[in-house]
Structure formats: C-alpha cells, structure tokens
Design an enzyme around this catalytic site. Structure first.
Site, PDB file in Angstrom:
ATOM      1  CB  CYS A  50    -106.154 -15.134  62.516  1.00  0.00           C
ATOM      2  SG  CYS A  50    -105.583 -14.638  60.878  1.00  0.00           S
ATOM      3  CG  HIS A  97    -112.276   0.959  60.274  1.00  0.00           C
ATOM      4  ND1 HIS A  97    -110.902   1.005  60.402  1.00  0.00           N
ATOM      5  CD2 HIS A  97    -112.660  -0.246  60.784  1.00  0.00           C
ATOM      6  CE1 HIS A  97    -110.474  -0.108  60.978  1.00  0.00           C
ATOM      7  NE2 HIS A  97    -111.518  -0.887  61.214  1.00  0.00           N
ATOM      8  N   PRO A 113    -106.378 -10.035  49.326  1.00  0.00           N
ATOM      9  CG  PRO A 113    -106.460 -11.665  47.642  1.00  0.00           C
ATOM     10  CD  PRO A 113    -105.501 -10.912  48.535  1.00  0.00           C
ATOM     11  CD  GLN A 114    -105.900 -14.127  50.949  1.00  0.00           C
ATOM     12  OE1 GLN A 114    -105.495 -12.988  51.212  1.00  0.00           O
ATOM     13  NE2 GLN A 114    -105.303 -14.906  50.064  1.00  0.00           N
ATOM     14  N   GLY A 187     -90.939 -30.909  50.557  1.00  0.00           N
ATOM     15  CA  GLY A 187     -91.443 -30.448  51.843  1.00  0.00           C
ATOM     16  C   GLY A 187     -92.961 -30.479  51.835  1.00  0.00           C
ATOM     17  N   GLY A 189     -94.766 -28.428  54.518  1.00  0.00           N
ATOM     18  CA  GLY A 189     -95.165 -27.481  55.550  1.00  0.00           C
ATOM     19  C   GLY A 189     -96.144 -26.442  55.030  1.00  0.00           C
TER      20      GLY A 189
END
Length: 421
Positions: A50, A97, A113-114, A187, A189
């Site tokens: 993303c 890079h 870490p993802q 909640g 969410g």
C-alpha cells in the site's frame, strides 16, 4: 548486466497514484511474464504494497529508459503523470535501497517489521514464476540476512510506535503475564482490531469485545476466539476485566466513575488498567481519581510513542551503518564476478595465440626447419602477440594525457607506477 531499482512510495507519490501502479496478484503473473520475455532483462522482482511499488531488475545497462516505459505502459498511466514521482537507483545504490527497505529504514513507520515479510513474499512469488535467478537471487538472500543482522544487533524494532502497540506494551509492563489476564475491548474498529492482534501475539486468551453493533464485534471475536457483549452490558462484565482498552466514536463517555467503583467492589479492590485511546474520551476523567485504577489516555500513549520513536531514530543510525557496510561488501563481490569473466576471456585469448603459434612451429619442424630458428621465431612472435594489446593501450593513454589510466595499465602488466620513479 546492471542492477536497477525503480519505484514510487509514500514519500514521492499520492495514494491515488500508488493505487494506479500497484500490482494485484492477477497483474503480477502477467507482469513477470512480460519481464521474462524481454531480452534486456535477466531477472526481476516486484514489490507492491500500500505504501510502495518497486521493481528490482538485473538488466542491460542501456535499458533503464525502456524499463520505465514498460512500467507506464503496463499500468496505462501517462508518462508525465508518473515520471516525476519515480526514483531510480543503479548498482550499489539499488542494493542499498533494497536493504534499507527490508530493514524498515524507508518505511512510513521507522523500523516496522511488516515490510520484510512483504519483500520475502515478493521474492517468493518471483521465484515461483521463474523470474529471478543468478545475481538477483544472491542479492535477496543477502538482504534477508542483513535484515536479520539489523534486528539482532539493534533495537530499531523493539519499541512501540503505534498507539495500539503502546497500549499492549503498557499492559505487559503492569501485568506479569497477559495469558492470565482478562481483557475487555470496547469498540471493534481498526485500532481495536490491531490491539487484539497484539494481545493475541502476546499470549492473551481471555478477550471480551463490547460494541454497539454485534455483527462487527462477531467478526472480530471469530478471529481471536473472543466473547461478545453489547455496550449496555459493560456494567455487568466490567468486574471481570483486568485490562480495559477502549476506542469508539462515541461523543459521550461510555465508562463512568460509578460504574468502575461498582466493578472494583466486586473485584475486592483488585486493580484495573484502563487505556482510553478514543477521541473524544470513552472514560470519564474522574475515573483516574479512584484507588486501584490505572488510567491512561491517548495523550499518555502518544508521549510513550514519541519517546520510542526517538529511540528508534538513535538505533537507525547503527542500522544505516550496517546497511552501508553490507551493500559495499555485496557490490565488491559483484564486481569480482566481472573480474572473473575478464580473466577467463584474457586467458582464453592467450591460449588461442599460443596454440596457433605452436601449431605453426610444429609444422616448420616437420618440414625440416632448424629447431633453434623455429624456437627463436616462436618466442618472438608469442611475445609480440601477447604485448600488442597492452602496448596499444599504453600508447593511447599517453596520447590522451590520462595519467590515471596509464597508471592502471602499468600496474596490470606488472610495471611500477610512474609516480614512484
């Protein structure tokens, strides 16, 4: 061949543009197929998340522009729309890079870490589609070991830098074991879902989810084997909770001082940790005045997050040093491969000259020529043929007034540097 990294990320492009050039699983197979069919490209790996879309290639040096054109054509975007947002890295810069990305040094959240898992998945997909081999395979394997080294030798990923993670870290500090604690999540969410994931990863098995709509809560409960209650049922279950973490969109507080006092009586004054990460707040401010209640708000957690982010920045300095060291080492190894090829070509050429001249000498001997003359002629011709190319190179460097090139050539044929004479 040359290593090339081309891409856009959260720093260079809007989310709208990132969406346009993202590679869905369906597009990924076709993209790799097209890359494999291009004779200018030896191998390639596509990393698409993303926050970034990047392609790592092993290509012919003159193919940089063609690769960019392919990317715009594949996604059917106008060149002027994407080219200003693209970054291009070659050879060592491309190596560095990739290593920085995999170590979380180029992420929106420093040190997260993802991204390493996402890069590993991209590499795995490329291998399954037979789009990666040779140098690229070595590069990614080396990158994964560098990321492991960074995680081992630094604490760049050791501090909570999200409110959800900070809430769970706080709970771990106060309670000896989350596996023995009951947690009430108010909640359902995205933030609460992330909290639930962190809790589950840390061994928490007793989770209660309270939400206004049961449908949303049931979806969350199914993931983490949690119990579901309505917001109206909170007073009946609050005493069961050792930890309460709340994040709703309610305009008014859901948990009041009287409700908490009643729960404490039922608990026989056993303490409760309450973490209110909602804005506006879900918990009345006066709750914090009660004995045996540890109340933390989103501002308290933001302070923790900020301190931890500063710590990550300190750790990032050491991580950057590791990446620089490892990228230089890999590039040195890569250059050594080019030297091996050159040495092989030079040796083959010399052997061909030798075999050609020996064959002529043997023919002369068979025809009855004087062996001494044949041997002398062989040595002269072999010497002249072998020194012809270096002699031309020396003359060219001298005529061009290039002392550095002249020095390199002299060194390569075993002569002392002119500056030393």
């Amino acid at each position: 061949m040359s290593l090339l990294a081309i891409g856009i990320n959260h720093n260079t492009a809007s989310v709208e543009l990132r969406e346009k050039v993202a590679f869905s699983p369906e597009k990924l197979a076709e993209a790799h197929k097209q890359l494999e069919a291009d004779s200018n490209i030896k191998s390639g790996v596509i990393v698409s998340t993303c926050n970034r879309t990047e392609i790592y290639f092993d290509v012919k040096p003159a193919s940089r522009g063609k690769v960019i054109d392919w990317m715009t054509e594949f996604h059917q975007v106008k060149p002027e729309e994407i080219k200003s947002c693209l970054y291009v890295h070659e050879d060592q810069a491309a190596i560095k890079h990739l290593m920085r990305v995999s170590c979380g040094l180029d992420s929106l959240v420093l040190g997260e870490p993802q991204i390493l898992g996402q890069v590993k998945q991209a590499y795995s997909s490329a291998r399954e589609l037979k789009s990666v081999d040779g140098t690229m395979e070595k590069l990614f394997q080396k990158t994964f070991s560098v990321a492991k080294r960074v995680r081992t030798e630094t604490e760049i990923g050791g501090s909570a830098v999200s409110v959800a993670y900070a809430a769970c870290t706080l709970a771990k500090h106060i309670f000896e074991s989350l596996s023995k604690s009951t947690v009430l999540l108010v909640g359902a969410g995205e933030t609460i879902e992330l909290v639930a994931k962190h809790l589950s990863d840390n061994g928490c098995e007793n989770i209660i989810v309270a939400n206004r709509t049961r449908e949303r809560a049931l979806g969350l409960a199914k993931q983490f084997n949690a119990e579901v209650i309505s917001l109206e049922e909170i007073p009946d279950h609050l005493h069961r909770a050792d930890i309460v973490i709340s994040s709703t969109a309610s305009p008014l507080p859901i948990i009041g001082k009287g409700m908490v006092e009643t729960a404490l009586k039922k608990r026989k004054r056993q303490p409760i940790l309450i973490v209110d990460i909602a804005v506006p707040r879900d918990v009345e401010q006066q709750v914090g005045d009660l004995n045996d209640i540890y109340l933390y708000t989103v501002d308290d957690l933001q302070s923790i997050v900020q301190q931890n982010m500063e710590q990550r920045k300190v750790e990032a300095i050491q991580a950057e040093a590791i990446v620089s060291e490892e990228s230089i080492a890999f590039m040195t190894w890569l250059r050594s491969l080019h030297a091996v090829d050159s040495i092989r070509e030079f040796r083959t050429s010399a052997n061909e000259i030798r075999e050609e001249l020996i064959a002529k000498s043997l023919q002369s001997l068979a025809a009855g020529s004087d062996p001494e003359k044949v041997l002398l002629e062989l040595s002269n011709k072999l010497t002249n043929r072998l020194i012809h190319a270096p002699t031309r190179a020396l003359q060219s460097a001298a005529e061009q007034g290039d002392p550095e090139k002249l020095s390199v050539i002299r060194q390569s044929i075993g002569l002392d540097d002119l500056q030393q004479n």
